[in-house]
Design a protein around this motif. Structure first.
Motif, PDB file in Angstrom:
ATOM      1  N   GLY A 292       0.720  -1.179  -0.089  1.00  9.54           N
ATOM      2  CA  GLY A 292      -0.101   0.023  -0.113  1.00  9.54           C
ATOM      3  C   GLY A 292       0.984   1.254  -0.013  1.00  9.54           C
ATOM      4  O   GLY A 292       0.338   2.289  -0.157  1.00  9.54           O
ATOM      5  N   ARG A 293       2.258   1.241   0.098  1.00  4.97           N
ATOM      6  CA  ARG A 293       2.901   2.352  -0.006  1.00  4.97           C
ATOM      7  C   ARG A 293       3.003   3.087  -1.299  1.00  4.97           C
ATOM      8  O   ARG A 293       3.283   2.348  -2.259  1.00  4.97           O
ATOM      9  CB  ARG A 293       4.421   2.080   0.706  1.00  4.97           C
ATOM     10  N   LEU A 294       2.862   4.417  -1.408  1.00  4.24           N
ATOM     11  CA  LEU A 294       2.808   4.871  -2.764  1.00  4.24           C
ATOM     12  C   LEU A 294       4.248   4.827  -3.433  1.00  4.24           C
ATOM     13  O   LEU A 294       5.170   5.372  -2.507  1.00  4.24           O
ATOM     14  CB  LEU A 294       2.087   6.282  -2.621  1.00  4.24           C
ATOM     15  N   LEU A 295       4.362   4.794  -4.658  1.00  2.39           N
ATOM     16  CA  LEU A 295       5.802   5.154  -5.198  1.00  2.39           C
ATOM     17  C   LEU A 295       5.469   6.499  -6.222  1.00  2.39           C
ATOM     18  O   LEU A 295       4.454   6.399  -6.969  1.00  2.39           O
ATOM     19  CB  LEU A 295       5.987   3.836  -5.960  1.00  2.39           C
ATOM     20  N   VAL A 296       6.451   7.104  -6.551  1.00  2.00           N
ATOM     21  CA  VAL A 296       6.353   8.266  -7.524  1.00  2.00           C
ATOM     22  C   VAL A 296       7.747   8.084  -8.047  1.00  2.00           C
ATOM     23  O   VAL A 296       8.712   7.933  -7.555  1.00  2.00           O
ATOM     24  CB  VAL A 296       6.366   9.552  -6.730  1.00  2.00           C
ATOM     25  N   VAL A 297       7.655   8.164  -9.704  1.00  2.00           N
ATOM     26  CA  VAL A 297       8.755   8.363 -10.437  1.00  2.00           C
ATOM     27  C   VAL A 297       9.145   9.808 -10.684  1.00  2.00           C
ATOM     28  O   VAL A 297       8.022  10.434 -11.152  1.00  2.00           O
ATOM     29  CB  VAL A 297       8.615   7.495 -11.827  1.00  2.00           C
ATOM     30  N   SER A 298      10.236  10.449 -10.164  1.00  2.00           N
ATOM     31  CA  SER A 298      10.582  11.623 -10.429  1.00  2.00           C
ATOM     32  C   SER A 298      11.226  11.519 -11.605  1.00  2.00           C
ATOM     33  O   SER A 298      12.491  11.436 -11.406  1.00  2.00           O
ATOM     34  CB  SER A 298      11.133  12.118  -9.220  1.00  2.00           C
ATOM     35  N   GLY A 299      10.671  11.909 -12.909  1.00  2.00           N
ATOM     36  CA  GLY A 299      11.527  11.694 -13.978  1.00  2.00           C
ATOM     37  C   GLY A 299      12.681  12.148 -14.274  1.00  2.00           C
ATOM     38  O   GLY A 299      13.713  11.715 -14.423  1.00  2.00           O
ATOM     39  N   ARG A 300      12.778  13.446 -14.332  1.00  2.00           N
ATOM     40  CA  ARG A 300      13.986  14.429 -14.585  1.00  2.00           C
ATOM     41  C   ARG A 300      14.969  14.106 -13.570  1.00  2.00           C
ATOM     42  O   ARG A 300      16.180  14.082 -14.002  1.00  2.00           O
ATOM     43  CB  ARG A 300      13.611  15.833 -14.733  1.00  2.00           C
ATOM     44  N   GLU A 301      14.578  14.064 -12.348  1.00  2.00           N
ATOM     45  CA  GLU A 301      15.434  13.681 -11.284  1.00  2.00           C
ATOM     46  C   GLU A 301      16.307  12.283 -11.200  1.00  2.00           C
ATOM     47  O   GLU A 301      17.221  12.027 -10.422  1.00  2.00           O
ATOM     48  CB  GLU A 301      14.806  14.149  -9.847  1.00  2.00           C
ATOM     49  N   GLY A 302      15.603  11.340 -11.972  1.00  2.00           N
ATOM     50  CA  GLY A 302      16.130   9.917 -11.995  1.00  2.00           C
ATOM     51  C   GLY A 302      15.902   9.261 -10.676  1.00  2.00           C
ATOM     52  O   GLY A 302      16.550   8.265 -10.480  1.00  2.00           O
ATOM     53  N   LEU A 303      14.889   9.377  -9.877  1.00  2.32           N
ATOM     54  CA  LEU A 303      14.690   8.923  -8.608  1.00  2.32           C
ATOM     55  C   LEU A 303      13.351   8.277  -8.729  1.00  2.32           C
ATOM     56  O   LEU A 303      12.279   8.745  -8.915  1.00  2.32           O
ATOM     57  CB  LEU A 303      14.810   9.895  -7.703  1.00  2.32           C
TER      58      LEU A 303
ATOM     59  N   GLN B 261       6.628   6.840  -0.463  1.00  2.00           N
ATOM     60  CA  GLN B 261       5.982   7.384   0.625  1.00  2.00           C
ATOM     61  C   GLN B 261       5.914   6.567   1.926  1.00  2.00           C
ATOM     62  O   GLN B 261       5.332   5.296   1.676  1.00  2.00           O
ATOM     63  CB  GLN B 261       4.606   8.106   0.402  1.00  2.00           C
ATOM     64  N   GLU B 262       6.500   6.924   2.889  1.00  2.00           N
ATOM     65  CA  GLU B 262       6.299   6.081   4.008  1.00  2.00           C
ATOM     66  C   GLU B 262       4.924   6.474   5.132  1.00  2.00           C
ATOM     67  O   GLU B 262       4.292   7.588   4.554  1.00  2.00           O
ATOM     68  CB  GLU B 262       7.594   6.550   5.041  1.00  2.00           C
ATOM     69  N   ALA B 263       4.779   5.658   5.875  1.00  2.00           N
ATOM     70  CA  ALA B 263       3.595   5.925   6.737  1.00  2.00           C
ATOM     71  C   ALA B 263       3.355   7.330   7.228  1.00  2.00           C
ATOM     72  O   ALA B 263       2.356   7.866   7.594  1.00  2.00           O
ATOM     73  CB  ALA B 263       3.416   4.728   7.901  1.00  2.00           C
ATOM     74  N   ASP B 264       4.446   8.026   7.643  1.00  2.00           N
ATOM     75  CA  ASP B 264       4.371   9.432   8.258  1.00  2.00           C
ATOM     76  C   ASP B 264       4.319  10.563   7.282  1.00  2.00           C
ATOM     77  O   ASP B 264       4.174  11.636   7.493  1.00  2.00           O
ATOM     78  CB  ASP B 264       5.587   9.602   9.103  1.00  2.00           C
ATOM     79  N   GLY B 265       4.143   9.889   5.872  1.00  2.00           N
ATOM     80  CA  GLY B 265       3.950  11.008   4.684  1.00  2.00           C
ATOM     81  C   GLY B 265       5.322  11.415   4.116  1.00  2.00           C
ATOM     82  O   GLY B 265       5.238  12.175   3.053  1.00  2.00           O
ATOM     83  N   SER B 266       6.210  11.047   4.664  1.00  2.00           N
ATOM     84  CA  SER B 266       7.767  11.482   4.176  1.00  2.00           C
ATOM     85  C   SER B 266       7.905  10.803   3.027  1.00  2.00           C
ATOM     86  O   SER B 266       7.612   9.550   2.728  1.00  2.00           O
ATOM     87  CB  SER B 266       8.809  11.354   5.182  1.00  2.00           C
ATOM     88  N   LEU B 267       8.665  11.311   2.046  1.00  2.00           N
ATOM     89  CA  LEU B 267       9.256  10.420   0.800  1.00  2.00           C
ATOM     90  C   LEU B 267      10.588  10.503   1.036  1.00  2.00           C
ATOM     91  O   LEU B 267      11.576  10.879   1.400  1.00  2.00           O
ATOM     92  CB  LEU B 267       9.114  11.568  -0.300  1.00  2.00           C
ATOM     93  N   VAL B 268      11.147   8.941   0.701  1.00  2.00           N
ATOM     94  CA  VAL B 268      12.458   8.457   0.751  1.00  2.00           C
ATOM     95  C   VAL B 268      12.866   7.899  -0.730  1.00  2.00           C
ATOM     96  O   VAL B 268      12.069   7.674  -1.521  1.00  2.00           O
ATOM     97  CB  VAL B 268      12.559   7.472   1.835  1.00  2.00           C
ATOM     98  N   ILE B 269      13.805   7.779  -0.742  1.00  2.00           N
ATOM     99  CA  ILE B 269      14.309   7.146  -2.263  1.00  2.00           C
ATOM    100  C   ILE B 269      14.282   5.582  -1.894  1.00  2.00           C
ATOM    101  O   ILE B 269      14.944   5.080  -1.390  1.00  2.00           O
ATOM    102  CB  ILE B 269      15.875   7.498  -2.526  1.00  2.00           C
ATOM    103  N   HIS B 270      13.428   5.048  -3.103  1.00  2.00           N
ATOM    104  CA  HIS B 270      13.310   3.602  -3.157  1.00  2.00           C
ATOM    105  C   HIS B 270      14.310   2.976  -4.192  1.00  2.00           C
ATOM    106  O   HIS B 270      14.771   1.914  -3.748  1.00  2.00           O
ATOM    107  CB  HIS B 270      11.667   3.227  -3.566  1.00  2.00           C
ATOM    108  N   ALA B 271      14.630   3.907  -5.240  1.00  2.00           N
ATOM    109  CA  ALA B 271      15.569   3.418  -6.197  1.00  2.00           C
ATOM    110  C   ALA B 271      16.306   4.687  -6.636  1.00  2.00           C
ATOM    111  O   ALA B 271      15.525   5.506  -6.974  1.00  2.00           O
ATOM    112  CB  ALA B 271      15.162   2.166  -7.132  1.00  2.00           C
ATOM    113  N   ASP B 272      17.706   4.396  -7.058  1.00  2.00           N
ATOM    114  CA  ASP B 272      18.234   5.562  -7.905  1.00  2.00           C
ATOM    115  C   ASP B 272      18.442   5.022  -9.137  1.00  2.00           C
ATOM    116  O   ASP B 272      19.384   4.202  -9.346  1.00  2.00           O
ATOM    117  CB  ASP B 272      19.677   5.980  -6.842  1.00  2.00           C
ATOM    118  N   LEU B 273      17.832   5.838 -10.070  1.00  2.00           N
ATOM    119  CA  LEU B 273      17.978   5.513 -11.438  1.00  2.00           C
ATOM    120  C   LEU B 273      18.826   6.319 -12.344  1.00  2.00           C
ATOM    121  O   LEU B 273      19.198   6.052 -13.559  1.00  2.00           O
ATOM    122  CB  LEU B 273      16.744   5.366 -12.070  1.00  2.00           C
ATOM    123  N   ARG B 274      19.685   7.188 -11.549  1.00  2.00           N
ATOM    124  CA  ARG B 274      20.458   8.313 -12.381  1.00  2.00           C
ATOM    125  C   ARG B 274      21.608   7.817 -13.110  1.00  2.00           C
ATOM    126  O   ARG B 274      21.846   8.351 -14.129  1.00  2.00           O
ATOM    127  CB  ARG B 274      20.815   9.407 -11.321  1.00  2.00           C
TER     128      ARG B 274
END
Length: 288
Positions: free
Chosen positions: A68-79, A83-96
């Motif tokens: 149930g955790r949301l994933l977001v592709v930040s396209g130009r940033e390559g990340l 989203q964690e339970a507290d609402g914070s965003l962390v890097i799940h994978a570095d695609l740069r």
């Protein structure tokens, strides 16, 4: 056989900058409002809420992990962000390190494998995108490329049995399919359907058909494998993506906006809409 829809789609939501990556999740339609960093959800009653604002302008796209955790592709940033339970965003994978071009779309299959496309070599002079690629992020966090030389990688979908991935190759006017191996690898690349158009976002239905959105032709088209057109829904502006949803999963939601070229995608114009129309078969597979 070609059967055109006799009904016009209705407006679900308007005033968007540029709606993309629609997803049906937890009883609501979620949409990425490109140009603003917003991720918006709208419920069955039409009430909309900004669920998250991310530090990206475009492109960005969303899906969810099985937990149930949301994933977001930040396209130009390559990340790939999570989203964690507290609402914070962390890097799940570095695609740069895997691309010199922006990343675009995401789909998470039923086993938790994450496919992200776009990227690829740096674009040629005067072009906005180089040849695209597909990367796989496995549940243990490993990242590897599983396909390349995609002609403008766009929407993706995975069949309900987790055995086939279908991708829209916008600049090749086709939907392309891959077999998915047990480890998530892709093989047996083949044309699923040659199209008279430019497929962007796609989704699957229970009859085995694919809906694809088409920007320059201002419509959304339902096709079967091989390319037979089953239904066409027209709009008065470019159609960028589509998703089946609602309680019975049989409403086709279409994100549409006036297209003024890549240079003006982040203008102050608010021509973005979400349209809805009844579809003949419910959603299956992933996304969704």
């Amino acid at each position: 056989m070609r059967i055109s829809s006799g009904d016009k789609p209705y407006i679900v939501m308007e005033g968007l900058a540029f709606g993309e990556s629609p997803r049906w999740h937890d009883g609501r339609l979620w949409v990425c409002n490109w140009g603003t960093g917003e991720i918006i959800a709208v419920d069955a009653g039409g009430s909309r809420k900004i669920m998250l604002t991310i530090p990206a302008v475009l492109p960005y796209s969303i899906d969810w992990l099985p937990d149930g955790r949301l994933l977001v592709v930040s396209g130009r940033e390559g990340l790939l962000l999570r989203q964690e339970a507290d609402g914070s965003l962390v890097i799940h994978a570095d695609l740069r390190g895997l691309s010199k071009s922006p990343w675009n779309e995401i789909v998470v299959d039923g086993r938790g494998n994450i496919y992200v496309n776009g990227g690829g070599p740096a674009p040629a002079t005067g072009q906005h995108f180089g040849p695209g690629t597909i990367v796989l992020v496995t549940p243990d966090g490993a990242v590897r490329q599983v396909a390349d030389t995609i002609a403008f990688a766009n929407g993706m979908a995975v069949t309900p049995d987790n055995k086939t991935l279908i991708i829209a190759e916008s600049h090749a006017n086709r939907l392309t399919a891959f077999d998915i191996a047990a480890d998530g690898s892709l093989s047996n690349r083949r044309t699923w359907a040659d199209l008279d158009g430019y497929p962007d976002g796609i989704c699957l239905d229970a009859d085995g058909a694919v809906w694809y959105a088409d920007v320059p032709n201002k419509h959304c088209v339902r096709v079967r494998e091989g390319g037979d057109v089953l239904q066409t829904v027209t709009a008065d502006r470019g159609c960028f993506a589509c998703m089946l949803g609602a309680a019975d999963r049989k409403t086709l939601f279409i994100t549409a906006a006036e297209w003024r070229g890549f240079e003006h995608m982040t203008s102050e114009a608010r021509t973005g809409q979400v349209l809805g129309i009844e579809a003949p078969a419910p959603s299956v597979g992933w996304p969704g």
